[in-house]
Design an enzyme around this catalytic site. Structure first.
Site, mmCIF file in Angstrom:
data_model
loop_
_atom_site.group_PDB
_atom_site.id
_atom_site.type_symbol
_atom_site.label_atom_id
_atom_site.label_comp_id
_atom_site.label_asym_id
_atom_site.label_seq_id
_atom_site.Cartn_x
_atom_site.Cartn_y
_atom_site.Cartn_z
ATOM 1 N N ASP A 174 32.466 -36.557 -4.805
ATOM 2 C CA ASP A 174 33.454 -36.469 -3.720
ATOM 3 C C ASP A 174 34.846 -36.908 -4.165
ATOM 4 O OD1 ASP A 174 33.117 -39.187 -3.968
ATOM 5 O OD2 ASP A 174 32.306 -39.493 -1.954
ATOM 6 N N ARG A 175 35.016 -37.097 -5.458
ATOM 7 C CA ARG A 175 36.286 -37.524 -6.064
ATOM 8 C C ARG A 175 36.637 -38.978 -5.740
ATOM 9 N NH1 ARG A 175 36.592 -34.167 -9.889
ATOM 10 N NH2 ARG A 175 38.816 -34.420 -10.161
ATOM 11 N N MET A 176 35.765 -39.691 -5.078
ATOM 12 C CA MET A 176 35.986 -41.118 -4.816
ATOM 13 C C MET A 176 35.376 -41.889 -5.987
ATOM 14 S SD MET A 176 37.776 -41.399 -2.105
ATOM 15 C CE MET A 176 37.533 -43.063 -1.491
#
Length: 196
Positions: A174-176
């Site tokens: 989720d790119r986190m």
């Protein structure tokens, strides 16, 4: 990845992640991007091979007259980045750089294959050359001079990056991404989370 999962110091944590990279079958997990800068601030990056690490720092070898060698003579700071994309990890190391003692460099030099030892003499690393033939002729000339055991050149040896910051990055779908950084302080290592 949460803070409680990491070791108390970055070298111990790097040891664990390096073992994971080796176990995952990554090609040359010791390949690392080395970034340097001249005294005037001109940056440069290239891939080198990590040849050792311990609590004192991270070690690589090179020609001291190469661009990286000249940069480090002028500005003895560097950044290392291990790009382990296949396992969605990277490690960044920033710190001061010191030359290894000559006896340490010599021990490693004499453990290298013969061709690599001749190559250290034959290549005036980062200098402009007229042709491949010029390089090959120099190699043959030096192999004829030292058919068995070439000495270590005075212009060749090791550097140690003494870490002041080490960041461990774990990619998330989720790119986190998780980014946990060890920062050296007067009282030891502080572990901090950075925004992705």
């Amino acid at each position: 990845m949460i803070e409680g999962d990491l070791a108390a110091d970055p070298v111990t944590q790097f040891t664990l992640w390096f073992a994971d990279a080796v176990a995952a079958g990554l090609p040359e997990p010791n390949a690392v991007v080395l970034a340097t800068s001249s005294a005037g601030g001109r940056p440069s990056a290239r891939t080198v091979l990590l040849k050792g690490f311990d609590q004192r720092g991270f070690v690589f070898y090179t020609n001291y007259e190469s661009r990286k060698g000249r940069d480090l003579a002028e500005n003895p700071r560097a950044c290392l980045m291990f790009p382990w994309h296949q396992i969605r990890r990277q490690v960044r190391v920033e710190g001061q750089v010191v030359r290894l003692p000559r006896e340490d460099s010599a021990a490693y030099f004499h453990s290298r294959p013969y061709g690599s030892r001749i190559g250290a003499w034959a290549s005036r690393q980062s200098a402009v050359v007229a042709s491949r033939e010029e390089l090959d002729a120099r190699y043959v000339e030096l192999a004829d001079r030292w058919p068995e055991d070439p000495p270590m050149p005075d212009f060749w040896g090791g550097f140690r990056v003494i870490p002041t910051e080490v960041e461990f990055w774990q990619g998330q779908t989720d790119r986190m991404h998780d980014r946990l950084r060890y920062r050296r302080t007067a009282v030891g290592w502080v572990l901090e989370r950075l925004a992705p």
